[in-house]
Design a protein around this motif. Structure first.
Motif, PDB file in Angstrom:
ATOM      1  N   UNK A  43     -15.708  52.823  19.791  1.00 48.95           N
ATOM      2  CA  UNK A  43     -14.825  51.679  19.518  1.00 48.95           C
ATOM      3  C   UNK A  43     -15.580  50.655  18.668  1.00 48.95           C
ATOM      4  N   UNK A  44     -14.985  50.271  17.555  1.00 45.14           N
ATOM      5  CA  UNK A  44     -15.632  49.343  16.629  1.00 45.14           C
ATOM      6  C   UNK A  44     -15.408  47.894  17.047  1.00 45.14           C
ATOM      7  N   UNK A  45     -16.399  47.066  16.766  1.00 45.17           N
ATOM      8  CA  UNK A  45     -16.343  45.631  17.050  1.00 45.17           C
ATOM      9  C   UNK A  45     -16.793  44.872  15.805  1.00 45.17           C
ATOM     10  N   UNK A  46     -16.006  43.871  15.391  1.00 45.35           N
ATOM     11  CA  UNK A  46     -16.390  43.042  14.251  1.00 45.35           C
ATOM     12  C   UNK A  46     -16.629  41.602  14.720  1.00 45.35           C
ATOM     13  N   UNK A  47     -17.905  41.200  14.847  1.00 46.35           N
ATOM     14  CA  UNK A  47     -18.207  39.824  15.251  1.00 46.35           C
ATOM     15  C   UNK A  47     -18.157  38.863  14.069  1.00 46.35           C
ATOM     16  N   UNK A  48     -17.822  37.605  14.358  1.00 47.54           N
ATOM     17  CA  UNK A  48     -17.802  36.554  13.353  1.00 47.54           C
ATOM     18  C   UNK A  48     -18.630  35.365  13.814  1.00 47.54           C
ATOM     19  N   UNK A  49     -19.101  34.569  12.868  1.00 43.03           N
ATOM     20  CA  UNK A  49     -19.701  33.277  13.152  1.00 43.03           C
ATOM     21  C   UNK A  49     -19.515  32.417  11.907  1.00 43.03           C
ATOM     22  N   UNK A  59     -24.901  34.749  18.991  1.00 44.82           N
ATOM     23  CA  UNK A  59     -23.952  35.797  18.629  1.00 44.82           C
ATOM     24  C   UNK A  59     -24.599  37.178  18.771  1.00 44.82           C
ATOM     25  N   UNK A  60     -25.849  37.294  18.368  1.00 44.32           N
ATOM     26  CA  UNK A  60     -26.554  38.575  18.472  1.00 44.32           C
ATOM     27  C   UNK A  60     -26.722  39.030  19.920  1.00 44.32           C
ATOM     28  N   UNK A  61     -26.921  38.093  20.819  1.00 44.33           N
ATOM     29  CA  UNK A  61     -27.083  38.474  22.227  1.00 44.33           C
ATOM     30  C   UNK A  61     -25.800  39.138  22.736  1.00 44.33           C
ATOM     31  N   UNK A  62     -24.658  38.612  22.324  1.00 42.77           N
ATOM     32  CA  UNK A  62     -23.385  39.236  22.695  1.00 42.77           C
ATOM     33  C   UNK A  62     -23.275  40.619  22.053  1.00 42.77           C
ATOM     34  N   UNK A  63     -23.626  40.702  20.773  1.00 41.40           N
ATOM     35  CA  UNK A  63     -23.551  41.982  20.052  1.00 41.40           C
ATOM     36  C   UNK A  63     -24.395  43.059  20.735  1.00 41.40           C
ATOM     37  N   UNK A  64     -25.606  42.693  21.114  1.00 43.56           N
ATOM     38  CA  UNK A  64     -26.519  43.669  21.702  1.00 43.56           C
ATOM     39  C   UNK A  64     -26.079  44.090  23.103  1.00 43.56           C
ATOM     40  N   UNK A  65     -25.453  43.187  23.827  1.00 45.02           N
ATOM     41  CA  UNK A  65     -24.908  43.549  25.136  1.00 45.02           C
ATOM     42  C   UNK A  65     -23.746  44.533  24.961  1.00 45.02           C
ATOM     43  N   UNK A  66     -22.920  44.309  23.947  1.00 44.30           N
ATOM     44  CA  UNK A  66     -21.811  45.234  23.667  1.00 44.30           C
ATOM     45  C   UNK A  66     -22.345  46.616  23.287  1.00 44.30           C
ATOM     46  N   UNK A  67     -23.420  46.643  22.522  1.00 43.53           N
ATOM     47  CA  UNK A  67     -24.010  47.919  22.116  1.00 43.53           C
ATOM     48  C   UNK A  67     -24.492  48.713  23.324  1.00 43.53           C
ATOM     49  N   UNK A  68     -24.979  48.016  24.327  1.00 42.33           N
ATOM     50  CA  UNK A  68     -25.450  48.694  25.538  1.00 42.33           C
ATOM     51  C   UNK A  68     -24.291  49.313  26.312  1.00 42.33           C
ATOM     52  N   UNK A  69     -23.072  48.869  26.011  1.00 40.39           N
ATOM     53  CA  UNK A  69     -21.879  49.453  26.614  1.00 40.39           C
ATOM     54  C   UNK A  69     -21.282  50.540  25.719  1.00 40.39           C
ATOM     55  N   UNK A  70     -21.966  50.828  24.624  1.00 40.25           N
ATOM     56  CA  UNK A  70     -21.526  51.909  23.750  1.00 40.25           C
ATOM     57  C   UNK A  70     -20.701  51.497  22.557  1.00 40.25           C
ATOM     58  N   UNK A  71     -20.369  50.227  22.429  1.00 40.68           N
ATOM     59  CA  UNK A  71     -19.533  49.780  21.318  1.00 40.68           C
ATOM     60  C   UNK A  71     -20.280  49.890  19.986  1.00 40.68           C
ATOM     61  N   UNK A 311     -40.296  29.564   8.627  1.00 41.40           N
ATOM     62  CA  UNK A 311     -39.328  30.345   7.860  1.00 41.40           C
ATOM     63  C   UNK A 311     -39.219  31.727   8.486  1.00 41.40           C
ATOM     64  N   UNK A 312     -38.055  32.017   9.044  1.00 42.09           N
ATOM     65  CA  UNK A 312     -37.869  33.314   9.683  1.00 42.09           C
ATOM     66  C   UNK A 312     -36.696  34.046   9.046  1.00 42.09           C
ATOM     67  N   UNK A 313     -36.755  35.353   9.103  1.00 42.72           N
ATOM     68  CA  UNK A 313     -35.739  36.202   8.489  1.00 42.72           C
ATOM     69  C   UNK A 313     -34.677  36.579   9.521  1.00 42.72           C
ATOM     70  N   UNK A 314     -33.640  37.257   9.052  1.00 38.56           N
ATOM     71  CA  UNK A 314     -32.617  37.761   9.961  1.00 38.56           C
ATOM     72  C   UNK A 314     -33.226  38.751  10.945  1.00 38.56           C
ATOM     73  N   UNK A 315     -34.200  39.512  10.471  1.00 39.03           N
ATOM     74  CA  UNK A 315     -34.875  40.471  11.354  1.00 39.03           C
ATOM     75  C   UNK A 315     -35.634  39.740  12.459  1.00 39.03           C
ATOM     76  N   UNK A 316     -36.197  38.571  12.133  1.00 43.35           N
ATOM     77  CA  UNK A 316     -36.909  37.777  13.134  1.00 43.35           C
ATOM     78  C   UNK A 316     -35.944  37.270  14.212  1.00 43.35           C
ATOM     79  N   UNK A 317     -34.770  36.813  13.772  1.00 41.81           N
ATOM     80  CA  UNK A 317     -33.771  36.313  14.725  1.00 41.81           C
ATOM     81  C   UNK A 317     -33.303  37.442  15.630  1.00 41.81           C
ATOM     82  N   UNK A 318     -33.116  38.621  15.042  1.00 44.03           N
ATOM     83  CA  UNK A 318     -32.700  39.777  15.837  1.00 44.03           C
ATOM     84  C   UNK A 318     -33.777  40.127  16.863  1.00 44.03           C
ATOM     85  N   UNK A 319     -35.034  40.064  16.449  1.00 42.52           N
ATOM     86  CA  UNK A 319     -36.127  40.346  17.375  1.00 42.52           C
ATOM     87  C   UNK A 319     -36.153  39.319  18.501  1.00 42.52           C
ATOM     88  N   UNK A 320     -35.893  38.065  18.180  1.00 43.11           N
ATOM     89  CA  UNK A 320     -35.868  37.016  19.203  1.00 43.11           C
ATOM     90  C   UNK A 320     -34.748  37.255  20.211  1.00 43.11           C
TER      91      UNK A 320
END
Length: 346
Positions: A43-49, A59-71, A311-320
């Motif tokens: 099932x696909x999910x499209x997040x917005x911000x 927003x990423x914390x929600x996304x990653x929790x959804x991924x753990x449910x298989x979305x 100065x942090x990148x999107x990858x840094x925010x995802x890691x956080x």
């Protein structure tokens, strides 16, 4: 001998049948377990911000929790708030994790309100917002209330473009705070002495901070959690201004006075995860997850401050975000357990 041979053949067939049955049962149980553990599989999910990068962490914390449910969670799309609400309402997007109450009440209702959106629980609580000025000017001229700027001589202290009016660093056009600030200016009799400057908020605040560092008076609107209050610290560098009375606008009669008697013009706000209602009803696991997730405002502030300091990148925010989930594993597991239970009951 023939009888023995026949018996052996029967036994072999039974063994093969038993083995095949065990394999079938194992696959069946695995499929059931997968459906239970990964109710969002396929099932696909499209997040917005919004375009505010400081919203990415929560927003990423929600996304990653959804991924753990298989979305299957797609990359976050950045859009204007009004576009976000209409996109979620139409089903072109799935959710947004930064639905501010009461600040976003108008666009939320305009796009369909509770009939169109799913919104349960409070993701972030006790977010503050209001007006501030530099402490030096506040103490020198005894300014504690924004209504004092009805005095043109006081207002001119904050005039940065030479038109005789106080320049209030305000909000991006279309934001909920834009309407609230304009309503306050009218309600408090400040139309002739104060004007709201609008544009890109981050850029405007950079100019405001530069003025402060140059020793000039500043007047601005901000909210928490956001990095501004880590640079211009309330009580040390700046002070919050009170308002003379509650005036929300949009026909609202909400009292913004705090229990301690102070009134900063805005009630303590909450942020919610808002999703397309029809989608949420078809996905009870995600709906339950949205309802039970909570994120401490101090954790967002700390991450936002880190974003501003380095100065942090999107990858840094995802890691956080991943590190936050790892550090709060017990809490996250509780969310996921509740979500899977909801899927099992459906």
């Amino acid at each position: 001998m023939r009888i023995i041979t026949v018996c052996k053949e029967i036994m072999n067939k039974r063994i093969i049948f038993a083995a095949l049955l065990m394999i079938f049962m194992s696959l069946l149980l695995s499929s059931i377990a997968s459906a239970t553990d990964l109710p969002g599989k396929g099932i696909s999910v499209q997040p917005l911000q919004s375009t505010i990068s400081e919203e990415t962490f929560q927003t990423l914390i929600v996304c990653k929790a959804l991924e753990k449910l298989g979305y299957d969670v797609k990359p976050i799309k950045e859009v204007d708030y009004n576009v976000a609400y209409t996109s979620i309402a139409s089903g072109d997007a799935t959710f947004m994790a930064v639905n501010w109450v009461p600040l976003h009440d108008a666009p939320y209702k305009a796009a369909g309100g509770d009939n169109i959106f799913y919104r349960k629980g409070s993701y972030v609580v006790n977010a503050a917002q209001g007006y501030l000025i530099d402490k030096k000017t506040a103490e020198k001229y005894h300014i504690t209330n924004i209504a004092q700027l009805e005095d043109s001589q006081l207002a001119k202290l904050f005039d940065s473009n030479g038109n005789g009016k106080a320049d209030l660093t305000g909000c991006n056009p279309g934001w909920g705070c834009e309407r609230a600030i304009n309503h306050h200016i009218t309600a408090y009799g400040l139309k002739n002495t104060v004007e709201q400057n609008q544009g890109n908020y981050a850029a405007m605040m950079a100019d405001t901070i530069a003025r402060y560092r140059a020793g000039k008076p500043i007047l601005y609107y901000t909210w928490t959690p956001y990095w501004v209050s880590d640079v211009l610290k309330p009580g040390k560098d700046v002070i919050w201004l009170q308002v003379p009375f509650s005036a929300i606008g949009e026909g609202e009669t909400l009292n913004t006075q705090l229990p301690n008697g102070r009134n900063y013009g805005f009630p303590p706000s909450t942020m919610h995860i808002v999703a397309n209602k029809a989608w949420a009803e078809k996905n009870p696991a995600a709906a339950k997850l949205f309802a039970v997730m909570t994120l401490p405002i101090a954790d967002i502030s700390a991450q936002n401050q880190l974003m501003h300091n380095t100065k942090i990148s999107e990858a840094d925010i995802e890691r956080q975000a991943e590190e936050w989930i790892k550090t709060h594993r017990k809490t996250v597991d509780g969310w996921l357990k509740a979500a899977r239970k909801a899927a099992h009951k459906a």
